[in-house]
Design a protein around this motif. Structure first.
Motif, mmCIF file in Angstrom:
data_model
loop_
_atom_site.group_PDB
_atom_site.id
_atom_site.type_symbol
_atom_site.label_atom_id
_atom_site.label_comp_id
_atom_site.label_asym_id
_atom_site.label_seq_id
_atom_site.Cartn_x
_atom_site.Cartn_y
_atom_site.Cartn_z
ATOM 1 N N PHE A 256 0.418 -1.296 0.004
ATOM 2 C CA PHE A 256 -0.083 0.052 0.051
ATOM 3 C C PHE A 256 0.719 0.915 -0.006
ATOM 4 O O PHE A 256 0.763 2.696 -1.056
ATOM 5 N N ILE A 257 1.757 1.142 0.908
ATOM 6 C CA ILE A 257 3.163 2.171 1.106
ATOM 7 C C ILE A 257 3.653 2.765 -0.468
ATOM 8 O O ILE A 257 3.184 3.749 -1.095
ATOM 9 N N ALA A 258 4.175 1.640 -0.692
ATOM 10 C CA ALA A 258 4.656 1.748 -2.377
ATOM 11 C C ALA A 258 3.484 2.536 -3.833
ATOM 12 O O ALA A 258 3.934 3.348 -3.901
ATOM 13 N N LEU A 259 2.491 1.832 -3.405
ATOM 14 C CA LEU A 259 1.847 2.307 -4.272
ATOM 15 C C LEU A 259 0.498 3.516 -3.918
ATOM 16 O O LEU A 259 1.304 4.688 -5.279
ATOM 17 N N ASP A 260 0.686 3.458 -2.357
ATOM 18 C CA ASP A 260 0.051 5.653 -2.142
ATOM 19 C C ASP A 260 1.020 6.373 -2.828
ATOM 20 O O ASP A 260 1.031 7.771 -3.402
ATOM 21 N N ARG A 261 2.554 6.346 -2.429
ATOM 22 C CA ARG A 261 3.011 6.891 -2.887
ATOM 23 C C ARG A 261 3.551 7.395 -4.644
ATOM 24 O O ARG A 261 3.889 8.488 -4.930
ATOM 25 N N MET A 262 3.667 5.884 -4.820
ATOM 26 C CA MET A 262 3.790 6.364 -6.662
ATOM 27 C C MET A 262 3.061 7.174 -6.898
ATOM 28 O O MET A 262 2.694 7.942 -8.272
ATOM 29 N N LEU A 263 1.685 6.758 -6.650
ATOM 30 C CA LEU A 263 0.244 7.429 -7.720
ATOM 31 C C LEU A 263 0.199 8.912 -6.841
ATOM 32 O O LEU A 263 -0.058 9.725 -7.444
ATOM 33 N N ARG A 269 2.073 6.263 -14.604
ATOM 34 C CA ARG A 269 2.480 5.983 -16.158
ATOM 35 C C ARG A 269 4.025 5.382 -16.559
ATOM 36 O O ARG A 269 4.024 4.672 -17.213
ATOM 37 N N GLU A 270 5.028 6.303 -15.692
ATOM 38 C CA GLU A 270 6.593 5.812 -15.200
ATOM 39 C C GLU A 270 6.612 4.426 -14.997
ATOM 40 O O GLU A 270 7.191 3.795 -15.421
ATOM 41 N N PHE A 271 6.034 3.644 -14.036
ATOM 42 C CA PHE A 271 6.265 2.955 -13.097
ATOM 43 C C PHE A 271 5.739 2.225 -13.379
ATOM 44 O O PHE A 271 4.385 1.334 -13.119
ATOM 45 N N SER A 272 4.704 1.716 -15.363
ATOM 46 C CA SER A 272 3.897 1.349 -15.154
ATOM 47 C C SER A 272 3.555 -0.261 -14.636
ATOM 48 O O SER A 272 2.351 -0.678 -13.740
ATOM 49 N N ARG A 273 4.954 -0.954 -14.932
ATOM 50 C CA ARG A 273 4.429 -2.303 -14.322
ATOM 51 C C ARG A 273 4.441 -2.898 -13.445
ATOM 52 O O ARG A 273 3.498 -3.400 -12.524
ATOM 53 N N GLU A 274 5.543 -2.059 -12.221
ATOM 54 C CA GLU A 274 5.649 -1.948 -11.154
ATOM 55 C C GLU A 274 4.183 -1.718 -10.297
ATOM 56 O O GLU A 274 3.867 -2.230 -8.947
ATOM 57 N N ALA A 275 3.184 -0.595 -10.900
ATOM 58 C CA ALA A 275 1.909 0.046 -10.771
ATOM 59 C C ALA A 275 1.001 -0.998 -10.615
ATOM 60 O O ALA A 275 0.181 -1.788 -9.433
ATOM 61 N N LYS A 276 0.804 -1.526 -12.090
ATOM 62 C CA LYS A 276 0.071 -3.153 -11.983
ATOM 63 C C LYS A 276 0.219 -4.356 -11.066
ATOM 64 O O LYS A 276 -0.362 -5.180 -11.091
ATOM 65 N N GLU A 277 1.537 -4.588 -11.032
ATOM 66 C CA GLU A 277 1.681 -5.410 -9.679
ATOM 67 C C GLU A 277 1.657 -5.330 -8.044
ATOM 68 O O GLU A 277 0.465 -5.873 -7.336
ATOM 69 N N LEU A 278 1.904 -3.888 -7.850
ATOM 70 C CA LEU A 278 1.202 -4.205 -6.751
ATOM 71 C C LEU A 278 -0.564 -3.959 -6.586
ATOM 72 O O LEU A 278 -0.701 -4.101 -5.409
ATOM 73 N N VAL A 279 -0.766 -3.217 -7.224
ATOM 74 C CA VAL A 279 -2.356 -3.477 -7.622
ATOM 75 C C VAL A 279 -2.397 -4.695 -7.466
ATOM 76 O O VAL A 279 -3.738 -5.780 -6.828
ATOM 77 N N ARG A 280 -2.128 -5.767 -8.464
ATOM 78 C CA ARG A 280 -2.576 -7.408 -8.628
ATOM 79 C C ARG A 280 -2.679 -7.981 -6.572
ATOM 80 O O ARG A 280 -3.042 -8.956 -7.104
ATOM 81 N N PHE A 281 -1.320 -7.807 -6.541
ATOM 82 C CA PHE A 281 -1.099 -7.999 -4.829
ATOM 83 C C PHE A 281 -2.014 -7.703 -3.883
ATOM 84 O O PHE A 281 -2.570 -8.599 -3.192
ATOM 85 N N ILE A 282 -2.614 -6.652 -3.943
ATOM 86 C CA ILE A 282 -3.922 -5.783 -3.411
ATOM 87 C C ILE A 282 -4.970 -6.623 -3.228
ATOM 88 O O ILE A 282 -5.671 -7.475 -2.449
#
Length: 329
Positions: A256-263, A269-282
Motif C-alpha cells: 500500500f505504501i509503495a503504491l500510494d507514494r507512487m500515485l 505511468r512511468e512505473f506502469s509495470r510496477e503499479a500493475k504488480e502492486l495492484v495485483r498483489f492487493i
C-alpha cells in the motif's frame, strides 16, 4: 587508550550543515556523559565535514570519520566497525534528542538487564502538532517486541530511538544501496536478543523534511520497503511463527505504501509495470487483507475500493492526500 565508554552514538552525516549543530548540541548536552560520539561524514559536499571537525576540536568524546559517499547504511556500518561502547545508539543528523534520552535508555537497559531498550519518539512536521504517547512501560521477550515494533503505535522499526547491546551487531550490518534500511534488519536484531525493555516516554525528535526520503518524489528504490518486508515475512516464519499474520499485514502495508507514494507523485505511468504488480498483489490478497487485524479499518476499506476501481482509489487518495500522509507516513 582511555577506558571504553558505556555508549557509542553513531551519527551519519551527509550535506546537513543547516541541521547538524542542533543534532550534535543535543547529544553533547546529554545528562549521561559517558559516551563517544562518532560523526561519520559520508562524503559531504557542503560544510558538514568542517562542522564535524570543529566539534571534534572542542570535545574529546567526538571522533570524526571522513569517507567517500556510500549512503546511510554504509555510514552506520563504518561507525559500528570502530565503536568501543558496551551499547550502541544511532541518531540521524537532521534529528535531535532530549537531554536525558541516553540517561533514560541506559537506566532502563541496565535496570532490566536487557539487550535492547526502546523509547518513544515524536514525528515532527512543520504543519502538525506533536502527538503524545500514552504512558507505557514493559519488559518482554523478542516475540512480544516484534509484535510491538510491527504494530508501530508505541515504537516502530526505526534504529534511532533504541539502545542496543553492542554484541547484537557482531554479525549484523545495514544493507548498502537500500532505503528502508531499518526494516531490513529489525527481525534479525530481535532474533539476537533475549530481553527488551520498552518505554513510551518520547525522547527522540524525528524531523520530516520536504526533501527527505519519506516525502520526496517517487523513485524505484522506494520499492525497497516491499523487499524488506518480504525478507521479514520469511524470517518471521522461521523464528517467530506466531507472528506470521502480523508479518503478512506488514507486507501488505508495504505494498500500500509503495503504491500510494507512487500515485501521490503521479508516477504510475512511468512505473506502469510496477503499479500493475502492486495492484495485483492487493487484489489477489483482498480476502486476507479484510481479515487482517493489523491493518486499520480505513486501510481495509481502501483495499475494497481498489479491488472495485483503480481510478476511484487514485481519485480518493489524491483528494485526501494531506489526511492520508498524517495517518500513514
Amino acid at each position: 587508550m582511555s577506558a571504553a565508554p558505556s555508549i557509542s552514538i553513531i551519527v551519519p552525516v551527509y550535506n546537513v550543515e543547516k541541521y547538524l549543530a542542533r543534532c550534535v548540541d543535543s547529544i553533547l548536552s546529554q545528562t549521561h556523559s559517558d559516551f563517544e560520539l562518532l560523526l561519520i561524514d559520508d562524503g559531504s559536499t557542503d560544510g558538514s565535514g568542517a562542522i564535524c571537525d570543529r566539534y571534534a576540536g572542542r570535545d574529546d568524546r567526538i571522533r570524526v570519520v571522513h569517507k567517500e559517499n556510500g549512503g546511510l547504511s554504509a555510514a552506520r556500518n563504518s561507525g559500528i566497525e570502530i565503536a568501543r561502547g558496551r551499547y550502541l545508539g544511532f541518531v540521524d543528523s537532521d534529528d535531535y534528542v532530549d537531554a536525558d534520552m541516553y540517561a533514560h535508555l541506559y537506566g532502563i537497559i541496565e535496570k532490566e538487564d536487557a539487550d535492547l531498550a526502546v523509547c518513544g519518539y515524536y514525528d515532527c512536521y512543520c504543519d502538525r502538532p506533536l502527538r503524545k504517547n500514552d504512558p507505557y512501560y514493559a519488559v518482554m521477550g523478542p516475540q512480544e517486541a516484534l509484535n510491538l515494533v510491527f504494530d508501530g503505535k508505541i515504537s516502530g522499526v526505526s534504529a534511532c530511538n533504541k539502545l542496543y547491546r553492542s554484541e547484537i551487531f557482531d554479525e549484523i550490518r545495514y544493507p548498502q544501496g537500500k532505503i528502508s534500511e531499518d526494516a531490513y534488519v529489525i527481525v534479525r536484531i530481535l532474533m539476537k536478543v533475549r530481553k527488551v525493555v520498552v518505554s513510551s516516554e518520547q525522547k527522540y525528535y524525528y524531523i520530516h523534511r520536504n526533501n527527505s526520503v519519506t516525502t520526496s518524489r517517487f523513485s524505484r528504490n522506494q520499492l525497497d520497503v516491499i523487499e524488506a518486508y518480504q525478507l521479514n515475512y520469511k524470517l518471521v516464519g522461521e523464528a517467530f511463527p506466531e507472528s506470521l499474520q502480523m508479518a503478512f499485514g506488514r507486507l501488505c502495508w508495504a505494498h500500500f505504501i509503495a503504491l500510494d507514494r507512487m500515485l501521490l507523485s503521479h508516477a504510475e505511468r512511468e512505473f506502469s509495470r510496477e503499479a500493475k504488480e502492486l495492484v495485483r498483489f492487493i487484489r489477489t490478497h483482498l480476502r486476507e487483507i479484510l481479515r487482517c487485524g493489523f491493518l486499520t479499518r480505513n486501510r481495509r476499506l481502501s483495499a475494497v475500493v481498489l479491488a472495485c476501481s483503480f481510478p476511484l482509489y487514485r481519485f480518493l487518495l489524491n483528494r485526501y492526500a494531506s489526511k492520508y500522509m498524517a495517518l500513514n507516513e
